[in-house]
Write an enzyme that holds these catalytic residues in place. Sequence first.
Site, PDB file in Angstrom:
ATOM      1  N   HIS A 191      96.504  20.361  18.881  1.00  0.00           N
ATOM      2  CA  HIS A 191      97.743  20.495  18.104  1.00  0.00           C
ATOM      3  C   HIS A 191      98.208  21.944  18.084  1.00  0.00           C
ATOM      4  CE1 HIS A 191      97.787  16.422  16.669  1.00  0.00           C
ATOM      5  NE2 HIS A 191      96.703  16.540  15.917  1.00  0.00           N
ATOM      6  N   HIS A 206      90.490  18.396  18.983  1.00  0.00           N
ATOM      7  CA  HIS A 206      91.680  17.653  18.577  1.00  0.00           C
ATOM      8  C   HIS A 206      92.656  18.575  17.841  1.00  0.00           C
ATOM      9  CE1 HIS A 206      93.648  13.923  16.812  1.00  0.00           C
ATOM     10  NE2 HIS A 206      94.097  14.869  16.003  1.00  0.00           N
ATOM     11  N   GLU A 207      92.145  19.289  16.846  1.00  0.00           N
ATOM     12  CA  GLU A 207      93.018  20.170  16.067  1.00  0.00           C
ATOM     13  C   GLU A 207      93.462  21.380  16.891  1.00  0.00           C
ATOM     14  OE1 GLU A 207      94.180  19.021  13.471  1.00  0.00           O
ATOM     15  OE2 GLU A 207      92.749  17.394  13.165  1.00  0.00           O
TER      16      GLU A 207
END
Length: 253
Positions: free
Chosen positions: A61, A57-58
């Site tokens: 980004h 997820h990170e």
Amino acid sequence: MRPSPIFLGILAVTVLGGVLAAFGDATTLSGQKYDPLLVTGVVLLVAGGWVASLTLHEFGHAIVAFRGGDHSVAHKGYLSMDVRKYTDPALSIILPLVFLIIGGIPLPGGAVWIEHGRLRSRGVQSWVSLAGPLSNLAVGVALTLVVALVPMSAGLVIGLSFLALLQIVTFLLNILPIPGLDGWGAIEPYLSPGAREFGAKARPWAPLVLFGVLFLVDEASRLLWRASFAIFDAVGGYTLAAQYGQVAFMFWK
């Protein structure tokens, strides 16, 4: 962008959990009995898989920000897939894991600090925010397809199904247009200066209020799970298997 040893270690724990779950006896769950091998496997599979998905997820980004103009994310180590780089490990990993085990609700964990002034456009800023939750949705759909298409034991089916469902829950939580969550970040570039100022002030406490409501107001929690199961069903998820996986993961209840 080689994965860090920490990330590979998390994957190893997840795989170990899958192996244990595969050899566990899932039939005991229907009688409210719990095979220790199955429970241990499901807990390791789900917890390890969730931390791995948090890293993805990170990373989502960060990689979109990097390609959108903010190359500082590389110097900050965000592209190494080292979960330690995504803010404080206790607040970003341990605390969300505790809430996951206690309440079954996956809180958003880590965060990457993006220098928005380096990004090329407002559209890129929105995609940077959306990349994280979309990665959770992609992982959830991929796991659902694996369960549907690959023959496997019942223990592995329930563990992977519950992990897939958690990805859907994480996706839904993160796209809410609430300050501090990715949904707000996606619309923030298009808001008025006053709204952005309000969001900056509310960012530290708004997510805590949301999760307080989810834990204390039963109807809010039921609404979240109903919406999650609706999406899970729509992508071909095995609802009963996910429910059994939740029972095994939260065996202490």
